[in-house]
Structure formats: structure tokens, C-alpha cells
Design a protein around this motif. Structure first.
Motif, PDB file in Angstrom:
ATOM      1  N   GLU A 118       9.960  -0.215  -4.993  1.00 14.18           N
ATOM      2  CA  GLU A 118       9.059  -1.280  -5.436  1.00 14.18           C
ATOM      3  C   GLU A 118       9.035  -1.368  -6.964  1.00 14.18           C
ATOM      4  O   GLU A 118       9.326  -0.411  -7.672  1.00 14.18           O
ATOM      5  CB  GLU A 118       7.650  -1.033  -4.906  1.00 14.18           C
ATOM      6  CG  GLU A 118       7.573  -1.045  -3.388  1.00 14.18           C
ATOM      7  CD  GLU A 118       7.996  -2.373  -2.782  1.00 14.18           C
ATOM      8  OE1 GLU A 118       7.780  -3.411  -3.434  1.00 14.18           O
ATOM      9  OE2 GLU A 118       8.538  -2.355  -1.668  1.00 14.18           O
ATOM     10  N   GLU A 119       8.633  -2.547  -7.464  1.00 10.54           N
ATOM     11  CA  GLU A 119       8.614  -2.769  -8.899  1.00 10.54           C
ATOM     12  C   GLU A 119       7.462  -2.020  -9.571  1.00 10.54           C
ATOM     13  O   GLU A 119       6.528  -1.570  -8.906  1.00 10.54           O
ATOM     14  CB  GLU A 119       8.493  -4.268  -9.202  1.00 10.54           C
ATOM     15  CG  GLU A 119       7.155  -4.891  -8.829  1.00 10.54           C
ATOM     16  CD  GLU A 119       7.061  -5.320  -7.374  1.00 10.54           C
ATOM     17  OE1 GLU A 119       6.080  -6.019  -7.047  1.00 10.54           O
ATOM     18  OE2 GLU A 119       7.942  -4.949  -6.573  1.00 10.54           O
ATOM     19  N   SER A 123       4.383   4.167 -18.723  1.00  5.28           N
ATOM     20  CA  SER A 123       3.516   4.844 -17.747  1.00  5.28           C
ATOM     21  C   SER A 123       3.949   4.635 -16.286  1.00  5.28           C
ATOM     22  O   SER A 123       4.101   5.605 -15.536  1.00  5.28           O
ATOM     23  CB  SER A 123       2.061   4.407 -17.924  1.00  5.28           C
ATOM     24  OG  SER A 123       1.540   4.906 -19.127  1.00  5.28           O
ATOM     25  N   PRO A 124       4.160   3.383 -15.847  1.00  5.09           N
ATOM     26  CA  PRO A 124       4.529   3.203 -14.436  1.00  5.09           C
ATOM     27  C   PRO A 124       5.867   3.849 -14.079  1.00  5.09           C
ATOM     28  O   PRO A 124       6.091   4.211 -12.926  1.00  5.09           O
ATOM     29  CB  PRO A 124       4.599   1.673 -14.291  1.00  5.09           C
ATOM     30  CG  PRO A 124       3.797   1.135 -15.417  1.00  5.09           C
ATOM     31  CD  PRO A 124       4.004   2.105 -16.540  1.00  5.09           C
ATOM     32  N   LEU A 125       6.756   3.972 -15.051  1.00  2.41           N
ATOM     33  CA  LEU A 125       8.068   4.547 -14.793  1.00  2.41           C
ATOM     34  C   LEU A 125       8.014   6.065 -14.727  1.00  2.41           C
ATOM     35  O   LEU A 125       8.881   6.705 -14.129  1.00  2.41           O
ATOM     36  CB  LEU A 125       9.055   4.111 -15.880  1.00  2.41           C
ATOM     37  CG  LEU A 125       9.186   2.592 -16.082  1.00  2.41           C
ATOM     38  CD1 LEU A 125      10.139   2.295 -17.228  1.00  2.41           C
ATOM     39  CD2 LEU A 125       9.669   1.922 -14.799  1.00  2.41           C
ATOM     40  N   GLN A 126       6.990   6.662 -15.341  1.00  3.15           N
ATOM     41  CA  GLN A 126       6.875   8.116 -15.391  1.00  3.15           C
ATOM     42  C   GLN A 126       6.073   8.680 -14.221  1.00  3.15           C
ATOM     43  O   GLN A 126       6.082   9.896 -14.004  1.00  3.15           O
ATOM     44  CB  GLN A 126       6.220   8.531 -16.714  1.00  3.15           C
ATOM     45  CG  GLN A 126       7.079   8.221 -17.938  1.00  3.15           C
ATOM     46  CD  GLN A 126       6.325   8.388 -19.250  1.00  3.15           C
ATOM     47  OE1 GLN A 126       5.087   8.363 -19.271  1.00  3.15           O
ATOM     48  NE2 GLN A 126       7.063   8.570 -20.337  1.00  3.15           N
ATOM     49  N   TYR A 171       0.806  -1.223   0.000  1.00  3.20           N
ATOM     50  CA  TYR A 171       0.000   0.000   0.000  1.00  3.20           C
ATOM     51  C   TYR A 171       0.843   1.279   0.000  1.00  3.20           C
ATOM     52  O   TYR A 171       0.775   2.070  -0.943  1.00  3.20           O
ATOM     53  CB  TYR A 171      -0.955  -0.004   1.196  1.00  3.20           C
ATOM     54  CG  TYR A 171      -1.863   1.204   1.224  1.00  3.20           C
ATOM     55  CD1 TYR A 171      -2.557   1.604   0.077  1.00  3.20           C
ATOM     56  CD2 TYR A 171      -2.021   1.960   2.375  1.00  3.20           C
ATOM     57  CE1 TYR A 171      -3.388   2.716   0.099  1.00  3.20           C
ATOM     58  CE2 TYR A 171      -2.863   3.064   2.408  1.00  3.20           C
ATOM     59  CZ  TYR A 171      -3.531   3.439   1.261  1.00  3.20           C
ATOM     60  OH  TYR A 171      -4.351   4.541   1.266  1.00  3.20           O
ATOM     61  N   PHE A 172       1.635   1.503   1.027  1.00  2.88           N
ATOM     62  CA  PHE A 172       2.403   2.753   1.104  1.00  2.88           C
ATOM     63  C   PHE A 172       3.368   2.920  -0.079  1.00  2.88           C
ATOM     64  O   PHE A 172       3.469   4.016  -0.634  1.00  2.88           O
ATOM     65  CB  PHE A 172       3.150   2.838   2.432  1.00  2.88           C
ATOM     66  CG  PHE A 172       2.302   3.356   3.564  1.00  2.88           C
ATOM     67  CD1 PHE A 172       2.262   4.707   3.874  1.00  2.88           C
ATOM     68  CD2 PHE A 172       1.526   2.491   4.310  1.00  2.88           C
ATOM     69  CE1 PHE A 172       1.475   5.185   4.910  1.00  2.88           C
ATOM     70  CE2 PHE A 172       0.726   2.951   5.349  1.00  2.88           C
ATOM     71  CZ  PHE A 172       0.695   4.306   5.647  1.00  2.88           C
ATOM     72  N   PRO A 173       4.071   1.869  -0.505  1.00  4.57           N
ATOM     73  CA  PRO A 173       4.968   2.041  -1.653  1.00  4.57           C
ATOM     74  C   PRO A 173       4.250   2.345  -2.962  1.00  4.57           C
ATOM     75  O   PRO A 173       4.873   2.840  -3.907  1.00  4.57           O
ATOM     76  CB  PRO A 173       5.686   0.683  -1.736  1.00  4.57           C
ATOM     77  CG  PRO A 173       5.593   0.117  -0.366  1.00  4.57           C
ATOM     78  CD  PRO A 173       4.263   0.562   0.153  1.00  4.57           C
ATOM     79  N   ASN A 174       2.940   2.061  -3.049  1.00  5.88           N
ATOM     80  CA  ASN A 174       2.222   2.245  -4.303  1.00  5.88           C
ATOM     81  C   ASN A 174       1.279   3.451  -4.328  1.00  5.88           C
ATOM     82  O   ASN A 174       0.544   3.638  -5.306  1.00  5.88           O
ATOM     83  CB  ASN A 174       1.422   0.978  -4.639  1.00  5.88           C
ATOM     84  CG  ASN A 174       2.313  -0.126  -5.203  1.00  5.88           C
ATOM     85  OD1 ASN A 174       3.208   0.142  -5.992  1.00  5.88           O
ATOM     86  ND2 ASN A 174       2.074  -1.356  -4.773  1.00  5.88           N
ATOM     87  N   LEU A 175       1.292   4.280  -3.280  1.00  7.77           N
ATOM     88  CA  LEU A 175       0.442   5.468  -3.292  1.00  7.77           C
ATOM     89  C   LEU A 175       0.920   6.421  -4.384  1.00  7.77           C
ATOM     90  O   LEU A 175       2.058   6.902  -4.368  1.00  7.77           O
ATOM     91  CB  LEU A 175       0.484   6.157  -1.926  1.00  7.77           C
ATOM     92  CG  LEU A 175      -0.257   5.436  -0.807  1.00  7.77           C
ATOM     93  CD1 LEU A 175       0.051   6.056   0.543  1.00  7.77           C
ATOM     94  CD2 LEU A 175      -1.744   5.455  -1.050  1.00  7.77           C
ATOM     95  N   ASP A 176       0.048   6.712  -5.332  1.00  8.70           N
ATOM     96  CA  ASP A 176       0.397   7.515  -6.505  1.00  8.70           C
ATOM     97  C   ASP A 176       0.371   9.007  -6.158  1.00  8.70           C
ATOM     98  O   ASP A 176      -0.645   9.526  -5.677  1.00  8.70           O
ATOM     99  CB  ASP A 176      -0.597   7.214  -7.633  1.00  8.70           C
ATOM    100  CG  ASP A 176      -0.211   7.881  -8.930  1.00  8.70           C
ATOM    101  OD1 ASP A 176       0.509   7.260  -9.725  1.00  8.70           O
ATOM    102  OD2 ASP A 176      -0.637   9.041  -9.144  1.00  8.70           O
ATOM    103  N   HIS A 177       1.456   9.712  -6.413  1.00  8.85           N
ATOM    104  CA  HIS A 177       1.569  11.123  -6.033  1.00  8.85           C
ATOM    105  C   HIS A 177       0.562  11.997  -6.765  1.00  8.85           C
ATOM    106  O   HIS A 177      -0.065  12.884  -6.170  1.00  8.85           O
ATOM    107  CB  HIS A 177       2.989  11.624  -6.307  1.00  8.85           C
ATOM    108  CG  HIS A 177       4.016  11.049  -5.385  1.00  8.85           C
ATOM    109  ND1 HIS A 177       5.311  11.531  -5.297  1.00  8.85           N
ATOM    110  CD2 HIS A 177       3.953  10.024  -4.487  1.00  8.85           C
ATOM    111  CE1 HIS A 177       5.981  10.844  -4.393  1.00  8.85           C
ATOM    112  NE2 HIS A 177       5.179   9.909  -3.910  1.00  8.85           N
ATOM    113  N   GLU A 178       0.406  11.789  -8.054  1.00 10.86           N
ATOM    114  CA  GLU A 178      -0.511  12.622  -8.841  1.00 10.86           C
ATOM    115  C   GLU A 178      -1.954  12.463  -8.363  1.00 10.86           C
ATOM    116  O   GLU A 178      -2.691  13.446  -8.211  1.00 10.86           O
ATOM    117  CB  GLU A 178      -0.397  12.247 -10.325  1.00 10.86           C
ATOM    118  CG  GLU A 178      -1.266  13.074 -11.247  1.00 10.86           C
ATOM    119  CD  GLU A 178      -1.128  12.657 -12.704  1.00 10.86           C
ATOM    120  OE1 GLU A 178      -2.085  12.883 -13.482  1.00 10.86           O
ATOM    121  OE2 GLU A 178      -0.072  12.093 -13.062  1.00 10.86           O
TER     122      GLU A 178
END
Length: 363
Positions: free
Chosen positions: A188-189, A200-203, A150-157
Motif C-alpha cells: 500500500e502507498e 516517517s511513513p517509509l520508516q 485497515y489490515f494493510p495500514n496496521l502499524d507494527h510499532e
């Protein structure tokens, strides 16, 4: 105005003119007192407090002039029981986190559902456990879910967009963005979602450091819309959430099966995924683990993992007491706190066993 209309009005209202309250010296002073709780005698805190007024005025000036920049995180891993990356912000940054939360938490928290329990004053694990037990013992089925990383995947935008639904003060949003953008990589990956291309995931920047007060609050804000979706769109009458661990209860298994699919679809809009193993639908009579306890139809036990984590803590407590680093009063207080925690389960014999085996002596 009825309750539904009132709730909608509160949820839709946006707040401005917050900056003066955030940067007020009195707020920064209060934030410093909050940030040092339990850490008063650490070298970095003592150094800051030696010239407290001067340090706070400097911090206030940086915020007002928009020259404030978060410092570097100190990172380390813990096993609790799985490996987690913990990032500790510099002390002056923790003061800023408290100063911001002192202002924005009260205006946003009023939009939270009643059954969201993590990191809220007057809520917490024991109140969540009581509610979970009430739901589990009045329903045949449970859909219990956990979010993957959860915390590693929280999207900033996405997080910034959610916060802008409640806050319109440009200066306060500048500080919020500064804190979010200052998050260190969580390692995280890449995760792909519908509509993504190869890059997209890298940007997209993602991940918040678990140790920050702001991260804990932002994590609740991030799933606030999801909570309302479950309650108001799926019409789940029995639902609660503690951070990223949430559960729906019902006597209707088909309802929970449909809800699981709808939840998975909704979470993709937040770029989140259900944990493939920890998310399950089963009968409540088999028992369920929640906040360190196992809730059964006729009793509540302490999870074995919770007991395993307590053993090194007791050994450490024996060491610091033996060396004179804590007083007898501090020792008693910590032991009483642990016993009070265990009392929320059916643990009389367990408590007798644990405390009869403990021995504390001075060197």
C-alpha cells in the motif's frame, strides 16, 4: 469493588509467565488439530502429520531455543467484491499461530467490549446483525464508518506497544514480535499523519496478512482501546464493531456529528483514517448495509453483492459434486449452511427462487 473498578483492573493487568503454556507439547498438539480443520487432506498437512510427533518436537525445540523463523507466504488476490491480497502462511507457522492464540486470546479478550463481534467464539456475523438491527430500529440516526485499508495500514510499532500493555512475558513477546516482523509487505502507498516528516511513513513498518489467525486477533486488539474510547469517553450508548466496520446510533444528530470529528482525531493516533465514501451519517429509515444484509425499518434483505458472490460458489459446488469430490452428505450440509445464513433475513421467496433453480448431478 464495583463493575467499573473491576473492568479497569482487568484492563490494566499485565500477564507474565506464559511461555511454558505456549510451548507445551500438549498445546502444540492441540494447535495442530486446530490448524488442520478443513484442510486435513492437503499435501502439506499430510506430509507434516506423517511424522507428527517428530515435527512438533522440532517445532517446540525451535521455539524454546529461539531459533524459530516464520516461512515465506504464498500470496494471491481475490475479488470479494473488491481486490484483496491474501497471504497464506506455511502450515507449521499456522500451528504456531494457534499455539500462541490458545494462550493469549483468553487473557486479552476479557478486556473487549461486549459489542465487538469479529473473530470471537460465540459472536460472529449473525449475532452482530441482530444487535445492529436492534440499534437501527430504536434510533433515528446512524453514523456508519469503515476504515481505509485497515489490515494493510496496521502499524507494527503501535501494535507491539498495545500488546505490551497486557503481556509482560519476554519470551511470549519475542514470539509475537517474530510473527509481526515476519509479515510480508502489503503493497500500500505511504500515509502521512500529523507530526510526520517526509520519511516517517517509509520508516515505519505496517500491514498484517489477512489470512493469519494472529492477524485477525491482533486487528481486534488494535481497535480495543478505540472501542473503549467510544463507549467511555464519547459515551455512545449504542455502538458496535465488526472488524473495521463500526456504527454509532442516536436520536441526536449533533451528537453523532461531534462524535465523527472526535473519532477521526482519535484514529490518527493509530495511524488510521476513515474511508471517505463508506463513512456516512444518515437516517436509519433509509436502510443500512451490514455483514452482507441490508437492514430496513420493516425487513432485512440480502445485499446484491452477497448474492453475486454466491453464484460462482454454487457453480463450483455443482462441479465438485458432479466429479465426485464431495459426498451427498457434504453437499446437503453446505446447502443447509447457506440456507441457514439466508434465514437471518426476510428471504422466504428468495430461498425458494435460489433452490428451485439449482441442479446437482453426478457425471
Amino acid at each position: 469493588m464495583d463493575e467499573a473498578t473491576t473492568a479497569t483492573a482487568i484492563f490494566m493487568k499485565r500477564y507474565g509467565n506464559l511461555w511454558a503454556d505456549v510451548v507445551a507439547f500438549e498445546n502444540l498438539l492441540q494447535a495442530s488439530r486446530q490448524a488442520q480443520q478443513g484442510k486435513r487432506y492437503r499435501p502439506n498437512v499430510l506430509e507434516f502429520n506423517y511424522n507428527l510427533d517428530q515435527e512438533l518436537f522440532r517445532l517446540q525445540s525451535e521455539l524454546v531455543q529461539k531459533t524459530y523463523t516464520p516461512g515465506n507466504y504464498r500470496t494471491f488476490r481475490i475479488r470479494d467484491p473488491k481486490s484483496r491480497l491474501i497471504s497464506a502462511a506455511p502450515y507449521r507457522d499456522r500451528i504456531v499461530h494457534h499455539a500462541l492464540c490458545n494462550v493469549i486470546v483468553p487473557i486479552i479478550e476479557r478486556t473487549f467490549i461486549a459489542d465487538s463481534y469479529a473473530n470471537r467464539v460465540g459472536y460472529g456475523t449473525h449475532r452482530a446483525l441482530k444487535r445492529f438491527t436492534q440499534f437501527a430500529r430504536s434510533s433515528r440516526y446512524i453514523l456508519q464508518c469503515d476504515l481505509r485499508k485497515y489490515f494493510p495500514n496496521l502499524d507494527h510499532e503501535i501494535l507491539k506497544a498495545i500488546l505490551r500493555q497486557k503481556i509482560k512475558c519476554p519470551d511470549t513477546l519475542w514470539l509475537i514480535d517474530r510473527i509481526i516482523d515476519g509479515s510480508n509487505p502489503q503493497g500500500e502507498e505511504a500515509e502521512y499523519f500529523p507530526g510526520d516528516d517526509l520519511l516517517s511513513p517509509l520508516q515505519r513498518r505496517k500491514g498484517l496478512p489477512i489470512g493469519n489467525l494472529t492477524s485477525q486477533f491482533f486487528a481486534n486488539v488494535y481497535l480495543n482501546g478505540f472501542d473503549h474510547f467510544v463507549k467511555e469517553q464519547l459515551r455512545a450508548k449504542q455502538y458496535l464493531r465488526y472488524v473495521d466496520d463500526f456504527a454509532l446510533f442516536s436520536d441526536d444528530r449533533a451528537f453523532l456529528e461531534d462524535a465523527r470529528d472526535a473519532i477521526a482525531d482519535y484514529l490518527t493516533t493509530l495511524r488510521l483514517k476513515l474511508h471517505p465514501i463508506k463513512s456516512q451519517l444518515f437516517e436509519t429509515r433509509h436502510g443500512a448495509n451490514f455483514v452482507g444484509f441490508r437492514i430496513l425499518p420493516d425487513r432485512i434483505r440480502v445485499c446484491n453483492s452477497n448474492l453475486r458472490r454466491s453464484r460462482p460458489r454454487f457453480r463450483k459446488l455443482q462441479q465438485v459434486y458432479a466429479s465426485g469430490q464431495i459426498s451427498l452428505a457434504d453437499l446437503v450440509q453446505r446447502l443447509q449452511s447457506w440456507e441457514a445464513h439466508l434465514r437471518h433475513g426476510d428471504t422466504y421467496r428468495l430461498r425458494q427462487q435460489i433452490f428451485s433453480q439449482l441442479s446437482f448431478q453426478r457425471q
